[in-house]
Motif scaffolding. Sequence first.
Motif, PDB file in Angstrom:
ATOM      1  N   UNK A   1       0.845  -1.193   0.000  1.00 40.29           N
ATOM      2  CA  UNK A   1       0.000   0.000   0.000  1.00 40.29           C
ATOM      3  C   UNK A   1       0.883   1.246   0.000  1.00 40.29           C
ATOM      4  N   UNK A   2       0.232   2.372  -0.010  1.00 38.04           N
ATOM      5  CA  UNK A   2       0.965   3.645   0.031  1.00 38.04           C
ATOM      6  C   UNK A   2       1.821   3.722   1.294  1.00 38.04           C
ATOM      7  N   UNK A   3       1.319   3.180   2.367  1.00 42.30           N
ATOM      8  CA  UNK A   3       2.016   3.303   3.640  1.00 42.30           C
ATOM      9  C   UNK A   3       3.300   2.478   3.706  1.00 42.30           C
ATOM     10  N   UNK A   4       3.331   1.322   3.034  1.00 39.37           N
ATOM     11  CA  UNK A   4       4.515   0.464   3.136  1.00 39.37           C
ATOM     12  C   UNK A   4       5.286   0.333   1.818  1.00 39.37           C
ATOM     13  N   UNK A   5       4.878   1.035   0.804  1.00 42.99           N
ATOM     14  CA  UNK A   5       5.497   0.910  -0.513  1.00 42.99           C
ATOM     15  C   UNK A   5       7.000   1.188  -0.454  1.00 42.99           C
ATOM     16  N   UNK A   6       7.394   2.227   0.277  1.00 42.06           N
ATOM     17  CA  UNK A   6       8.803   2.607   0.354  1.00 42.06           C
ATOM     18  C   UNK A   6       9.635   1.474   0.957  1.00 42.06           C
ATOM     19  N   UNK A   7       9.065   0.738   1.911  1.00 44.51           N
ATOM     20  CA  UNK A   7       9.798  -0.324   2.577  1.00 44.51           C
ATOM     21  C   UNK A   7       9.816  -1.628   1.776  1.00 44.51           C
ATOM     22  N   UNK A   8       8.776  -1.864   0.991  1.00 44.86           N
ATOM     23  CA  UNK A   8       8.641  -3.154   0.320  1.00 44.86           C
ATOM     24  C   UNK A   8       9.056  -3.145  -1.150  1.00 44.86           C
ATOM     25  N   UNK A   9       8.891  -2.064  -1.831  1.00 47.15           N
ATOM     26  CA  UNK A   9       9.135  -2.021  -3.270  1.00 47.15           C
ATOM     27  C   UNK A   9      10.621  -2.134  -3.578  1.00 47.15           C
ATOM     28  N   UNK A  10      10.957  -3.038  -4.526  1.00 44.05           N
ATOM     29  CA  UNK A  10      12.322  -3.192  -5.017  1.00 44.05           C
ATOM     30  C   UNK A  10      12.397  -2.906  -6.511  1.00 44.05           C
TER      31      UNK A  10
END
Length: 368
Positions: free
Chosen positions: A78-87
């Motif tokens: 989601x928008x909230x965790x995208x920065x942490x999960x997206x590679x």
Amino acid sequence: MKQQRFDRTYIKDYKETPEGYLTFTDVPITRAGVFPYRRNDGAVSYEAKLPDEILSAHTVSTAQSKAVTDDHPSGLVTLDNHKDLARGLSHTDARVDGDKLLVSFTVTDSALIDKIKNGKREVSIGFLSDIKKESGVYDGVTYDSVQRNIEINHIAIVNKGRAGSEIGIRADSAAWQIEEGGQNMPTYKIDSKDYEVDPVVKAHLEAQQARLDAAEMKVKEIDALQGRVDAYEATIATKDKEIADLQSKQISQDELDQKIAERIALVESAKSFLGDSYDFTGKSDRAVKEAVITLVQPEFKADSKTDDYVDAFYDGAIAKISSEGFKSTGVNTMFTGDAAGVGAADKETQKKIEEMKNKRLNMREGGK
């Protein structure tokens, strides 16, 4: 309520950008078909991705600009965790090719890039869909549920399958592996040994085994039925023989009338010698004839003699009695008077017998 699912396929080709990123072009991330999924209760559901759903414009659009992750996250991206999960990120070129949905994507994370170069090359989409309990058959495979309103959430790079190169590593990017809600591969027993296999392969093998089991059961049923048929045929053959034997023993009405007449004649004739006290009931013709013969020749033994022999001897005894007179002095004979007047002896014979009797009596008186 939408449920989360994962699909898996294998990627082979990629290009490295000047920045060191890896770009994958036209990767088939899902397709129409029937696939097994592990439900929350542990059971396997065979769910259909029908073409009008998985290849719809709505589903195709959800494959664009989606996060690329290192393995599946524990929840949705989601928008909230995208920065942490997206590679990385998928491109905006998602399209349909036959029964497949293709999209390009770029991986921008150095750690994941190293893993890909070292063999981590399978792609597994995480998506949401409504699971409807509907049964049917698609492309020859039976399903019990249908995925509706499919929305792709992320594209995960996952480890290759662990059941050997023919199962886990595909020769081209169009091959598929369906992940049952996690990283564990299902197992299939071959020669008492468990092997981890692609769920689709396992489903196919199990379906083939089920068909084989059903065929073997049919063979056993046919063998059992054939055994019953053989038994019935043997019984019928036995009954046919019994009927034929009975038919061969049956006599015509004329033959029956003749036998009755012969019996009456025999009884009338034998009475002249055996007397009225002789019980003919239950006596066969042979027994009656033997009784008459033994009056004439007491030493006669009928043991082991044929019926024809007894008949001939009887006829000879009657002829002898008719020509020479009745010689017996036993009870119930004509000499005692018990058989006198019985109709089988003609008058001439009766007269001769009486003359012989009187002559014998005269001879006895003269000798006194």
